[in-house]
Design a protein around this motif. Structure first.
Motif, PDB file in Angstrom:
ATOM      1  N   PHE A 153       0.845  -1.185   0.000  1.00 39.06           N
ATOM      2  CA  PHE A 153       0.000   0.000   0.000  1.00 39.06           C
ATOM      3  C   PHE A 153       0.883   1.238   0.000  1.00 39.06           C
ATOM      4  CE2 PHE A 153      -2.492  -3.247   2.243  1.00 39.06           C
ATOM      5  CZ  PHE A 153      -3.611  -3.277   1.434  1.00 39.06           C
ATOM      6  N   THR A 154       0.471   2.226  -0.773  1.00 40.55           N
ATOM      7  CA  THR A 154       1.207   3.476  -0.802  1.00 40.55           C
ATOM      8  C   THR A 154       0.333   4.592  -0.253  1.00 40.55           C
ATOM      9  OG1 THR A 154       0.513   3.897  -3.071  1.00 40.55           O
ATOM     10  CG2 THR A 154       2.635   2.836  -2.763  1.00 40.55           C
ATOM     11  N   THR A 155       0.920   5.389   0.623  1.00 36.60           N
ATOM     12  CA  THR A 155       0.274   6.603   1.091  1.00 36.60           C
ATOM     13  C   THR A 155       1.023   7.756   0.443  1.00 36.60           C
ATOM     14  OG1 THR A 155       1.711   6.825   3.024  1.00 36.60           O
ATOM     15  CG2 THR A 155      -0.287   5.511   3.309  1.00 36.60           C
ATOM     16  N   TYR A 156       0.663   8.962   0.813  1.00 43.02           N
ATOM     17  CA  TYR A 156       1.352  10.113   0.227  1.00 43.02           C
ATOM     18  C   TYR A 156       2.807  10.198   0.676  1.00 43.02           C
ATOM     19  CZ  TYR A 156      -3.239  11.637  -1.242  1.00 43.02           C
ATOM     20  OH  TYR A 156      -4.462  11.698  -1.831  1.00 43.02           O
ATOM     21  N   ASP A 157       3.107   9.630   1.837  1.00 43.52           N
ATOM     22  CA  ASP A 157       4.440   9.768   2.399  1.00 43.52           C
ATOM     23  C   ASP A 157       5.312   8.521   2.312  1.00 43.52           C
ATOM     24  OD1 ASP A 157       3.805  12.370   3.218  1.00 43.52           O
ATOM     25  OD2 ASP A 157       2.883  11.618   5.056  1.00 43.52           O
ATOM     26  N   LYS A 158       4.687   7.351   2.318  1.00 46.67           N
ATOM     27  CA  LYS A 158       5.464   6.131   2.447  1.00 46.67           C
ATOM     28  C   LYS A 158       4.761   4.955   1.791  1.00 46.67           C
ATOM     29  CE  LYS A 158       7.805   3.461   5.983  1.00 46.67           C
ATOM     30  NZ  LYS A 158       8.021   3.191   7.367  1.00 46.67           N
ATOM     31  N   THR A 159       5.539   3.940   1.469  1.00 45.18           N
ATOM     32  CA  THR A 159       5.005   2.681   0.950  1.00 45.18           C
ATOM     33  C   THR A 159       5.112   1.632   2.045  1.00 45.18           C
ATOM     34  OG1 THR A 159       5.691   3.248  -1.287  1.00 45.18           O
ATOM     35  CG2 THR A 159       5.263   0.935  -0.849  1.00 45.18           C
ATOM     36  N   TYR A 160       4.025   0.875   2.236  1.00 47.51           N
ATOM     37  CA  TYR A 160       3.971  -0.136   3.285  1.00 47.51           C
ATOM     38  C   TYR A 160       3.764  -1.508   2.662  1.00 47.51           C
ATOM     39  CZ  TYR A 160       3.094   3.841   6.349  1.00 47.51           C
ATOM     40  OH  TYR A 160       3.189   5.024   7.018  1.00 47.51           O
ATOM     41  N   GLU A 161       4.561  -2.455   3.119  1.00 47.16           N
ATOM     42  CA  GLU A 161       4.391  -3.829   2.677  1.00 47.16           C
ATOM     43  C   GLU A 161       3.668  -4.589   3.787  1.00 47.16           C
ATOM     44  OE1 GLU A 161       7.047  -7.562   1.105  1.00 47.16           O
ATOM     45  OE2 GLU A 161       7.949  -5.584   1.237  1.00 47.16           O
ATOM     46  N   VAL A 162       2.534  -5.191   3.433  1.00 48.92           N
ATOM     47  CA  VAL A 162       1.728  -5.948   4.390  1.00 48.92           C
ATOM     48  C   VAL A 162       1.655  -7.381   3.870  1.00 48.92           C
ATOM     49  CG1 VAL A 162      -0.482  -6.098   5.590  1.00 48.92           C
ATOM     50  CG2 VAL A 162       0.389  -3.857   4.899  1.00 48.92           C
TER      51      VAL A 162
END
Length: 188
Positions: A99-108
């Motif tokens: 998932f990508t937000t405006y500030d960072k990418t998160y791996e779930v």
């Protein structure tokens, strides 16, 4: 014929990495071949094929950026998958989420949906995972669903939550699938 791996299935990220690598190589080979062909035939780089080759580098560069994004992601490890899958497979879930937000990418690596609860397991600290929780909650609420999102940084805590979700009474399967579809659409 082998079935295409769907987004958020186990192994999706590694399959996508291979696919993007092949596509990127092809996208770079074509303009380079055009440039070489133009240079060989005209003995100068000042020709129409050079312009076409330069323009062909635009989609090649875009494909390279996409490849780099996939190379940074790893997916769920075999050890984590083998410990989580017995608990998660009875729930509406997914693996290899990014998932990508405006500030960072998160791996779930693992995510499940049950009765308005969205639970996931990801590496990170509570503060950064809280940002991801808010992002997912906002995206799902925009589609008209009320959810409780919790992303765990500990695999053991996540497995405990999966056990408690399995004990919940049967939920509206259509709602869970709709929420999972929203998560598919916002993941990489």
């Amino acid at each position: 014929m082998k079935n295409k791996i769907q987004r958020c299935d186990k192994g999706y990220l590694s399959w996508k990495k291979k696919r993007e690598l092949i596509k990127t190589i092809l996208f770079f080979v074509i303009p380079i071949a055009l440039f070489i062909a133009g240079y060989i035939t005209t003995k100068t780089r000042l020709n129409l094929l050079t312009i076409v080759a330069v323009l062909g580098m635009l989609p090649a560069s875009r494909s390279l950026v996409t490849l780099i994004m996939y190379l940074k992601s790893h997916g769920i490890s075999e050890a984590d998958y083998s410990s989580v899958s017995p608990l998660a497979d009875s729930l509406t879930g997914s693996y290899d989420n990014v998932f990508t937000t405006y500030d960072k990418t998160y791996e779930v690596p693992s995510l499940v949906v049950r009765s308005g609860n969205v639970c996931g397991y990801a590496n990170g600290d509570a503060k950064t995972l809280g940002v991801l929780e808010k992002h997912l909650t906002t995206c799902i609420k925009k589609e008209g669903y009320s959810v409780n999102v919790k992303i765990f940084e500990s695999l053991d805590a996540y497995k405990n939550r999966l056990e408690s979700l399995n004990k919940l009474q049967e939920s509206e399967q259509e709602k869970d699938i709709a929420i999972r579809q929203i998560l598919f659409e916002i993941s990489l």
